[in-house]
Design a protein around this motif. Structure first.
Motif, mmCIF file in Angstrom:
data_model
loop_
_atom_site.group_PDB
_atom_site.id
_atom_site.type_symbol
_atom_site.label_atom_id
_atom_site.label_comp_id
_atom_site.label_asym_id
_atom_site.label_seq_id
_atom_site.Cartn_x
_atom_site.Cartn_y
_atom_site.Cartn_z
ATOM 1 N N LYS A 93 8.059 0.677 -6.064
ATOM 2 C CA LYS A 93 9.201 0.821 -7.216
ATOM 3 C C LYS A 93 9.949 0.083 -8.107
ATOM 4 N N ASN A 124 6.399 2.339 -0.275
ATOM 5 C CA ASN A 124 6.752 3.046 -1.688
ATOM 6 C C ASN A 124 8.206 2.451 -2.750
ATOM 7 N N ALA A 125 9.074 2.085 -1.783
ATOM 8 C CA ALA A 125 9.950 1.519 -2.139
ATOM 9 C C ALA A 125 10.105 0.319 -3.182
ATOM 10 N N ARG A 146 8.556 4.948 3.496
ATOM 11 C CA ARG A 146 9.572 5.022 2.513
ATOM 12 C C ARG A 146 9.061 3.570 1.673
ATOM 13 N N LEU A 177 0.554 -1.922 -6.071
ATOM 14 C CA LEU A 177 0.295 -1.162 -5.988
ATOM 15 C C LEU A 177 -0.724 -1.876 -5.065
ATOM 16 N N ALA A 217 1.022 -0.990 0.287
ATOM 17 C CA ALA A 217 -0.050 -0.417 -0.178
ATOM 18 C C ALA A 217 0.998 1.124 0.160
ATOM 19 N N PRO A 218 0.559 1.926 -0.751
ATOM 20 C CA PRO A 218 1.597 3.136 -0.753
ATOM 21 C C PRO A 218 1.265 4.321 -0.091
ATOM 22 N N GLY A 219 2.288 5.695 0.590
ATOM 23 C CA GLY A 219 2.128 6.774 1.217
ATOM 24 C C GLY A 219 2.295 7.941 0.612
ATOM 25 N N SER A 220 1.918 8.930 1.226
ATOM 26 C CA SER A 220 2.458 10.422 0.703
ATOM 27 C C SER A 220 4.164 9.861 1.087
ATOM 28 N N PRO A 221 5.195 10.857 -0.954
ATOM 29 C CA PRO A 221 6.079 11.154 0.061
ATOM 30 C C PRO A 221 6.690 11.861 0.736
#
Lengths: 319, 319
Positions: B262, B258-259, B255, B267, B245-249
Motif C-alpha cells: 500500500k 500488504n501494508a 498484514r 508486489l 509478497a502479498p497475502g490474504s487480508p
C-alpha cells in the motif's frame, strides 16, 4: 434540463434502442441528429434497412414491467443513475425493479470469482457490510461466489444487482432466493429487454453497467483470464478507480487480483481502505441531477476524476 | 584508489572503530580529518575521553578470525562489498567467513517473519532457489522462519548470512546446522567484534547491512509492527528497491507485507517478478571495484538509483 418522458416518447425510445444493429452509441447519435426518438424512427427507413420492433410489443413490455413493480428509465430522466449517465454512451434505457432511490446514492462495485475461496466470500460479505454501514450502496452481478456474498453483506443497507438478461429472467438458479431478497430490499436493474435470456455476449455490457454505476470497482478474488479481470480493466477505461484484495502468491485463485495490483490497482484489505482510496471526496460527489442530455451527446465526455485523483491517474498511466 | 591495509593499519582501524561512542559516521569523519586511523587514535585524547581498546586485544581478534578462516575487511579494501561501500556511513570493518567472492555478486535480500506460515516458508525457499538460478546471491539474517528458508533455497547457488553478534556467536541455536552449511558453501558476515553476543540493539545495524549488501529487499511475510517492516522501511531510506509478497487480508501474518505494498513497495509473486522489477539493469551493475574511499567520505553520497528507476522513485515519493 432533465425531463420525464411521456408513454409514447418512452415507447419510441425503446423501439429505437432495440432496433437491430443500433447500439447505444448509434442511438445517441441518431437522437442528437433528429432531436427526438420518434423523428429518428421516421427517418430510419431512409438511412438503414433495420426494422424497429412493433409499437405494441414495447407497449406490452412496459405493461409487464409495471405489473411487476418495475420501471423503464431513460437516460435523460431525473431518476436515471447519475454516474451511469456520464458514460460516453450510457444505456438509453435501464429497467429497474425495487428501490429506485438507491441508484442516486454513492455506490461501489464488489466483484470476484464464481468459485471463490471461503476466505474470499467471507471477506466480500464483510467489506460489503462495512461499506453499507459507511453509507455506500454495493453493486454486483448476482453471480455465484463473490457477487452473491457481496449482495448478502449489503442486503440491509442497500445493494443493486445488475442482470445480463431481462428482469423476468434472473440468473443463476442458485441465487433466485437472493434475487427475491434484493427485489424486496434493494434494486435489480438490466439493460436487456423484458423476456430476454442472458447470452454469453450480454455479460460485457452487464459488466460495464456494474462499473458504470459505481465510483470504484473492487475485485475480491480473481484468477488470471477471468471475467472479473476483464471487468476491472474496462472499469479503468471508464475512469473508475480499480482496487483489489491481494492473496497468497501460491494460491492460483488470487493470481488475477494480484496481477491487477501489479498493474496499478490499489491494494485494499477492508472497507476502510476502499473509502480512504476514494481520495479527497472530489470524485465522491454524486450529482443530485443527471447530466443534461444534450451535454452527454454533444460533449461525449467521460467522468474525469483522473485529473483529481492520483490513484486514478496511476492506474491510467500503468495500463 | 582502493588499497589493502597492513596488519598495523587494520589494528588501528579496528581500535578506532571499536572505541566507545564512535559510530561509523564519527569514524569516517575522524578518518577524513586525520587522514589515517593511527593519526586519529593519537589525536583522540585531545578531543574525547573515550578509550580505544588495547592493541593486543585487537591483535588477538585478528588471530582468532584467521584461525577460523575468516577475515576482517576494511571498507577501503578491494574485497569489501561494493554496494555496502556506497552507503552514507558503511561499516568500517566487516568480518567475513566463507566465500568472500560472493560479496561481489549482485545480491537480493529476502526477509520475513520468524513465525512464518508454511506457505511463506515454501515461497521463500522457492524464490531463493530461482533467484540463485538467475545468478543472484540471496542475503538474509539467519533468523528462524523465512530467513532460514531463504538461505536453504540458495545454499547451492550462493547465500550470505548477516549476524548481529560476532562470527563466533551464531544465533539462534535452531539454525546452527544451517550456519555450518552457509560457512561451508556461502558466506557469513558481521560488523560485531569477535566474541560479542548479539543484543536487541544490535539488530537494526545487522538489518541495515542486510539491505546495504543488496539491490532490493523483499519481504515474504510480515505482520504489522514487525522487524521485517522496520528493515524494509530503512532499506527504502537507503535507496534500495522494496518489494513484498502479498497475502490474504484475513491473515494477520500478511498484514505488514500488504501494508508495504500500500505504501508503494512492488508486489511480487516470484523471482521473475523481482528480476523484472529491478528494471533496466542500470541499477543492477555492481562495480568491480569499490568506490574510492576518499569519495565515500567527502561526497557522503548514497547509491542513487532513484533517478533511474521509476520503481525506486515511486517508493521514495510515497514514504
Amino acid at each position: 434540463m432533465t425531463r420525464t418522458l411521456s408513454r409514447p416518447e418512452r415507447i419510441a425510445w425503446a423501439r429505437l434502442a432495440r432496433t437491430p444493429r443500433i447500439g447505444p452509441l448509434t442511438f445517441h447519435r441518431l437522437l442528437a441528429r433528429f432531436t427526438s426518438a420518434s423523428a429518428a424512427l421516421e427517418a430510419l427507413p431512409r438511412i438503414s434497412d433495420a426494422k424497429p420492433p412493433d409499437q405494441s410489443r414495447i407497449g406490452d413490455e412496459l405493461d409487464a414491467l409495471e405489473s411487476m413493480g418495475a420501471r423503464l428509465l431513460a437516460c435523460c430522466e431525473p431518476d436515471y443513475p447519475p454516474l451511469l449517465a456520464q458514460l460516453d454512451a450510457p444505456p438509453p434505457l435501464l429497467a429497474v425493479r425495487g428501490d429506485v432511490k438507491l441508484l442516486k446514492r454513492p455506490a461501489i462495485a464488489l466483484i470476484g470469482a464464481r468459485e471463490g475461496s471461503a476466505a474470499a466470500l467471507m471477506l466480500a460479505q464483510q467489506i460489503a457490510a462495512d461499506l453499507g454501514a459507511a453509507g455506500y450502496v454495493v453493486v454486483s452481478g448476482m453471480a455465484r461466489g463473490v457477487d452473491a456474498a457481496a449482495h448478502k453483506g449489503a442486503l440491509e443497507t442497500g445493494t443493486v444487482a445488475v442482470l445480463a438478461g431481462g428482469l423476468d429472467h434472473p440468473y443463476p438458479p442458485q441465487n433466485l432466493k437472493l434475487h427475491e431478497a434484493i427485489v424486496a430490499k434493494g434494486a435489480v436493474v438490466s439493460e436487456a429487454p423484458f423476456g430476454a435470456v442472458a447470452r454469453a455476449r450480454d455479460f460485457p455490457r452487464r459488466n460495464s453497467i456494474i462499473s458504470g454505476l459505481s465510483r470504484a470497482v473492487v475485485v475480491i478474488e480473481a484468477a488470471l483470464r477471468s471475467g472479473s479481470l476483464i471487468t476491472a480493466r474496462a472499469a479503468g477505461d471508464q475512469g473508475r478507480d480499480v482496487m483489489a484484495a491481494p492473496g497468497s502468491p501460491l494460491d492460483p485463485r488470487a493470481r488475477g487480483s494480484n496481477a491487477l495490483i501489479k498493474q496499478g490497482a490499489t491494494l485494499i484489505e477492508s472497507a476502510d481502505d476502499i473509502i480512504a482510496a476514494l481520495g479527497d471526496g472530489a470524485c465522491q460527489r454524486v450529482r443530485s441531477q443527471p447530466v443534461p442530455y444534450s451535454r452527454i451527446v454533444t460533449l461525449n465526455r467521460r467522468q474525469d476524476c483522473r485529473k483529481k485523483s492520483p490513484r486514478c491517474s496511476r492506474r491510467h498511466q500503468s495500463t
